[in-house]
Motif scaffolding. Structure first.
Motif, PDB file in Angstrom:
ATOM      1  N   PRO A  30       0.793  -1.243   0.000  1.00  0.00           N
ATOM      2  CA  PRO A  30       0.000   0.000   0.000  1.00  0.00           C
ATOM      3  C   PRO A  30       0.818   1.281   0.000  1.00  0.00           C
ATOM      4  O   PRO A  30       0.449   2.245  -0.666  1.00  0.00           O
ATOM      5  N   GLU A  31       1.964   1.285   0.700  1.00  0.00           N
ATOM      6  CA  GLU A  31       2.776   2.507   0.740  1.00  0.00           C
ATOM      7  C   GLU A  31       3.268   2.885  -0.654  1.00  0.00           C
ATOM      8  O   GLU A  31       3.283   4.050  -1.030  1.00  0.00           O
ATOM      9  N   TYR A  32       3.708   1.880  -1.410  1.00  0.00           N
ATOM     10  CA  TYR A  32       4.209   2.163  -2.751  1.00  0.00           C
ATOM     11  C   TYR A  32       3.061   2.437  -3.721  1.00  0.00           C
ATOM     12  O   TYR A  32       3.184   3.287  -4.614  1.00  0.00           O
ATOM     13  N   LEU A  33       1.949   1.766  -3.555  1.00  0.00           N
ATOM     14  CA  LEU A  33       0.802   1.979  -4.446  1.00  0.00           C
ATOM     15  C   LEU A  33       0.264   3.404  -4.341  1.00  0.00           C
ATOM     16  O   LEU A  33      -0.393   3.883  -5.264  1.00  0.00           O
ATOM     17  N   LYS A  34       0.566   4.092  -3.248  1.00  0.00           N
ATOM     18  CA  LYS A  34       0.199   5.513  -3.131  1.00  0.00           C
ATOM     19  C   LYS A  34       1.058   6.364  -4.064  1.00  0.00           C
ATOM     20  O   LYS A  34       0.660   7.444  -4.467  1.00  0.00           O
ATOM     21  N   ILE A  35       2.251   5.871  -4.399  1.00  0.00           N
ATOM     22  CA  ILE A  35       3.149   6.578  -5.322  1.00  0.00           C
ATOM     23  C   ILE A  35       2.822   6.196  -6.757  1.00  0.00           C
ATOM     24  O   ILE A  35       2.674   7.053  -7.615  1.00  0.00           O
ATOM     25  N   ASN A  36       2.733   4.901  -7.012  1.00  0.00           N
ATOM     26  CA  ASN A  36       2.407   4.409  -8.352  1.00  0.00           C
ATOM     27  C   ASN A  36       1.290   3.371  -8.222  1.00  0.00           C
ATOM     28  O   ASN A  36       1.541   2.244  -7.805  1.00  0.00           O
ATOM     29  N   PRO A  37       0.069   3.751  -8.578  1.00  0.00           N
ATOM     30  CA  PRO A  37      -1.068   2.856  -8.375  1.00  0.00           C
ATOM     31  C   PRO A  37      -0.990   1.554  -9.171  1.00  0.00           C
ATOM     32  O   PRO A  37      -1.679   0.595  -8.843  1.00  0.00           O
ATOM     33  N   SER A  38      -0.123   1.493 -10.185  1.00  0.00           N
ATOM     34  CA  SER A  38       0.017   0.250 -10.938  1.00  0.00           C
ATOM     35  C   SER A  38       1.014  -0.700 -10.287  1.00  0.00           C
ATOM     36  O   SER A  38       1.159  -1.839 -10.716  1.00  0.00           O
ATOM     37  N   GLY A  39       1.709  -0.225  -9.260  1.00  0.00           N
ATOM     38  CA  GLY A  39       2.660  -1.077  -8.563  1.00  0.00           C
ATOM     39  C   GLY A  39       3.857  -1.465  -9.400  1.00  0.00           C
ATOM     40  O   GLY A  39       4.400  -2.553  -9.266  1.00  0.00           O
ATOM     41  N   LYS A  40       4.270  -0.554 -10.281  1.00  0.00           N
ATOM     42  CA  LYS A  40       5.415  -0.841 -11.147  1.00  0.00           C
ATOM     43  C   LYS A  40       6.513   0.179 -10.884  1.00  0.00           C
ATOM     44  O   LYS A  40       6.293   1.229 -10.293  1.00  0.00           O
ATOM     45  N   LEU A  41       7.684  -0.151 -11.373  1.00  0.00           N
ATOM     46  CA  LEU A  41       8.831   0.741 -11.270  1.00  0.00           C
ATOM     47  C   LEU A  41       9.109   1.316 -12.643  1.00  0.00           C
ATOM     48  O   LEU A  41       8.831   0.661 -13.636  1.00  0.00           O
ATOM     49  N   PRO A  42       9.612   2.498 -12.725  1.00  0.00           N
ATOM     50  CA  PRO A  42      10.049   3.407 -11.681  1.00  0.00           C
ATOM     51  C   PRO A  42       8.948   4.373 -11.265  1.00  0.00           C
ATOM     52  O   PRO A  42       7.896   4.452 -11.895  1.00  0.00           O
ATOM     53  N   ALA A  43       9.267   5.110 -10.230  1.00  0.00           N
ATOM     54  CA  ALA A  43       8.420   6.211  -9.772  1.00  0.00           C
ATOM     55  C   ALA A  43       9.330   7.263  -9.167  1.00  0.00           C
ATOM     56  O   ALA A  43      10.444   6.955  -8.740  1.00  0.00           O
ATOM     57  N   LEU A  44       8.850   8.482  -9.147  1.00  0.00           N
ATOM     58  CA  LEU A  44       9.631   9.584  -8.597  1.00  0.00           C
ATOM     59  C   LEU A  44       8.763  10.326  -7.601  1.00  0.00           C
ATOM     60  O   LEU A  44       7.579  10.564  -7.867  1.00  0.00           O
ATOM     61  N   VAL A  45       9.353  10.673  -6.472  1.00  0.00           N
ATOM     62  CA  VAL A  45       8.688  11.499  -5.472  1.00  0.00           C
ATOM     63  C   VAL A  45       9.540  12.746  -5.298  1.00  0.00           C
ATOM     64  O   VAL A  45      10.746  12.659  -5.046  1.00  0.00           O
ATOM     65  N   ASP A  46       8.910  13.907  -5.449  1.00  0.00           N
ATOM     66  CA  ASP A  46       9.581  15.200  -5.303  1.00  0.00           C
ATOM     67  C   ASP A  46       8.702  16.037  -4.382  1.00  0.00           C
ATOM     68  O   ASP A  46       7.728  16.644  -4.825  1.00  0.00           O
ATOM     69  N   GLY A  47       9.042  16.018  -3.107  1.00  0.00           N
ATOM     70  CA  GLY A  47       8.183  16.690  -2.130  1.00  0.00           C
ATOM     71  C   GLY A  47       6.821  16.019  -2.122  1.00  0.00           C
ATOM     72  O   GLY A  47       6.712  14.813  -1.950  1.00  0.00           O
ATOM     73  N   GLY A  48       5.772  16.790  -2.376  1.00  0.00           N
ATOM     74  CA  GLY A  48       4.423  16.242  -2.415  1.00  0.00           C
ATOM     75  C   GLY A  48       4.008  15.740  -3.785  1.00  0.00           C
ATOM     76  O   GLY A  48       2.866  15.311  -3.965  1.00  0.00           O
ATOM     77  N   THR A  49       4.916  15.799  -4.750  1.00  0.00           N
ATOM     78  CA  THR A  49       4.598  15.381  -6.115  1.00  0.00           C
ATOM     79  C   THR A  49       5.041  13.949  -6.330  1.00  0.00           C
ATOM     80  O   THR A  49       6.151  13.569  -5.965  1.00  0.00           O
ATOM     81  N   ARG A  50       4.182  13.157  -6.968  1.00  0.00           N
ATOM     82  CA  ARG A  50       4.542  11.794  -7.337  1.00  0.00           C
ATOM     83  C   ARG A  50       4.350  11.662  -8.840  1.00  0.00           C
ATOM     84  O   ARG A  50       3.388  12.190  -9.409  1.00  0.00           O
ATOM     85  N   VAL A  51       5.295  11.006  -9.475  1.00  0.00           N
ATOM     86  CA  VAL A  51       5.259  10.833 -10.921  1.00  0.00           C
ATOM     87  C   VAL A  51       5.670   9.400 -11.230  1.00  0.00           C
ATOM     88  O   VAL A  51       6.629   8.890 -10.644  1.00  0.00           O
ATOM     89  N   PHE A  52       4.940   8.756 -12.149  1.00  0.00           N
ATOM     90  CA  PHE A  52       5.317   7.415 -12.576  1.00  0.00           C
ATOM     91  C   PHE A  52       5.226   7.342 -14.081  1.00  0.00           C
ATOM     92  O   PHE A  52       4.598   8.185 -14.707  1.00  0.00           O
ATOM     93  N   GLU A  53       5.890   6.355 -14.647  1.00  0.00           N
ATOM     94  CA  GLU A  53       6.092   6.139 -16.086  1.00  0.00           C
ATOM     95  C   GLU A  53       7.308   6.954 -16.538  1.00  0.00           C
ATOM     96  O   GLU A  53       7.433   8.147 -16.230  1.00  0.00           O
ATOM     97  N   ASN A  54       8.201   6.297 -17.267  1.00  0.00           N
ATOM     98  CA  ASN A  54       9.455   6.919 -17.692  1.00  0.00           C
ATOM     99  C   ASN A  54       9.251   8.249 -18.408  1.00  0.00           C
ATOM    100  O   ASN A  54       9.924   9.234 -18.090  1.00  0.00           O
ATOM    101  N   ALA A  55       8.362   8.295 -19.384  1.00  0.00           N
ATOM    102  CA  ALA A  55       8.179   9.527 -20.148  1.00  0.00           C
ATOM    103  C   ALA A  55       7.672  10.659 -19.257  1.00  0.00           C
ATOM    104  O   ALA A  55       8.132  11.801 -19.376  1.00  0.00           O
ATOM    105  N   ALA A  56       6.745  10.352 -18.368  1.00  0.00           N
ATOM    106  CA  ALA A  56       6.220  11.377 -17.461  1.00  0.00           C
ATOM    107  C   ALA A  56       7.315  11.878 -16.528  1.00  0.00           C
ATOM    108  O   ALA A  56       7.424  13.087 -16.276  1.00  0.00           O
ATOM    109  N   ILE A  57       8.132  10.963 -16.021  1.00  0.00           N
ATOM    110  CA  ILE A  57       9.235  11.366 -15.142  1.00  0.00           C
ATOM    111  C   ILE A  57      10.205  12.265 -15.897  1.00  0.00           C
ATOM    112  O   ILE A  57      10.622  13.313 -15.398  1.00  0.00           O
ATOM    113  N   CYS A  58      10.541  11.891 -17.122  1.00  0.00           N
ATOM    114  CA  CYS A  58      11.460  12.712 -17.918  1.00  0.00           C
ATOM    115  C   CYS A  58      10.875  14.093 -18.211  1.00  0.00           C
ATOM    116  O   CYS A  58      11.585  15.105 -18.096  1.00  0.00           O
TER     117      CYS A  58
END
Length: 181
Positions: A30-58
């Motif tokens: 559950p802790e990680y699913l709050k960052i990436n609801p698909s439960g996959k890697l990678p994900a990025l957390v920047d303060g209160g911002t969460r981003v997942f998927e390579n293209a979105a992170i870039c």
């Protein structure tokens, strides 16, 4: 996580990699699913911002750190082409490359993407005469498009395209280029 790491390295910013143990399925808790609801890697957390998927992170990193010059600015005539290439990398190039590596030769048009040879044609057209997709400017689009070809090469694929091979060589020669391990 090599693609976001490459992007963060190119942006020249400090970051911390938090290991996620696959065998313990930490990415499904559950802790990680709050960052990436698909439960996959990678994900990025920047303060209160969460981003997942390579293209979105870039795209996020390029916008968050504009001083790194990794994306044409909003309002630039190149912005639409940049966004298109970012999406193309995951919507067309990645699945067609996967099919190629797996030896699948089906009618991809029914699946929504082109075949790998046509994808390589498009990338060659977009390379133009410059060393990178936007001429002398290295961007997040090079991270996304380039990482696909680097993965392809790593898994034993051959582009059979001298211009693409030279592009891959230039990307891998970058001091902060995508590394494994």
């Amino acid at each position: 996580p090599q693609v976001p790491k490459w992007m963060l390295d190119e942006a020249g910013v400090d970051y911390e990699i938090v290991p996620t143990l696959n065998k313990e399925k930490a990415h499904k808790k559950p802790e990680y699913l709050k960052i990436n609801p698909s439960g996959k890697l990678p994900a990025l957390v920047d303060g209160g911002t969460r981003v997942f998927e390579n293209a979105a992170i870039c795209m996020y990193v390029a916008e968050r750190f504009p001083e790194a010059g990794l994306a044409p600015p909003v309002g630039s005539p190149d912005r639409g082409r940049y966004l298109s290439l970012m999406v193309y990398s995951t919507a067309q190039l990645e699945p067609s490359m996967g099919d190629s590596l797996l030896g699948l030769h089906s009618d991809n048009s029914a699946r929504g993407w082109t075949d790998f040879e046509q994808a390589k044609d498009a990338v060659e057209r977009e390379l133009g005469d410059g060393p990178y997709l936007f001429g002398a400017q290295f961007t997040a689009a090079d991270v996304m498009i380039g990482s696909m070809f680097i993965w392809h090469r790593t898994f034993g694929g051959h582009s059979n395209r001298p211009r693409i091979d030279a592009y891959i060589d230039r990307l891998q020669a970058r001091p902060k280029g995508m590394k494994f391990g």
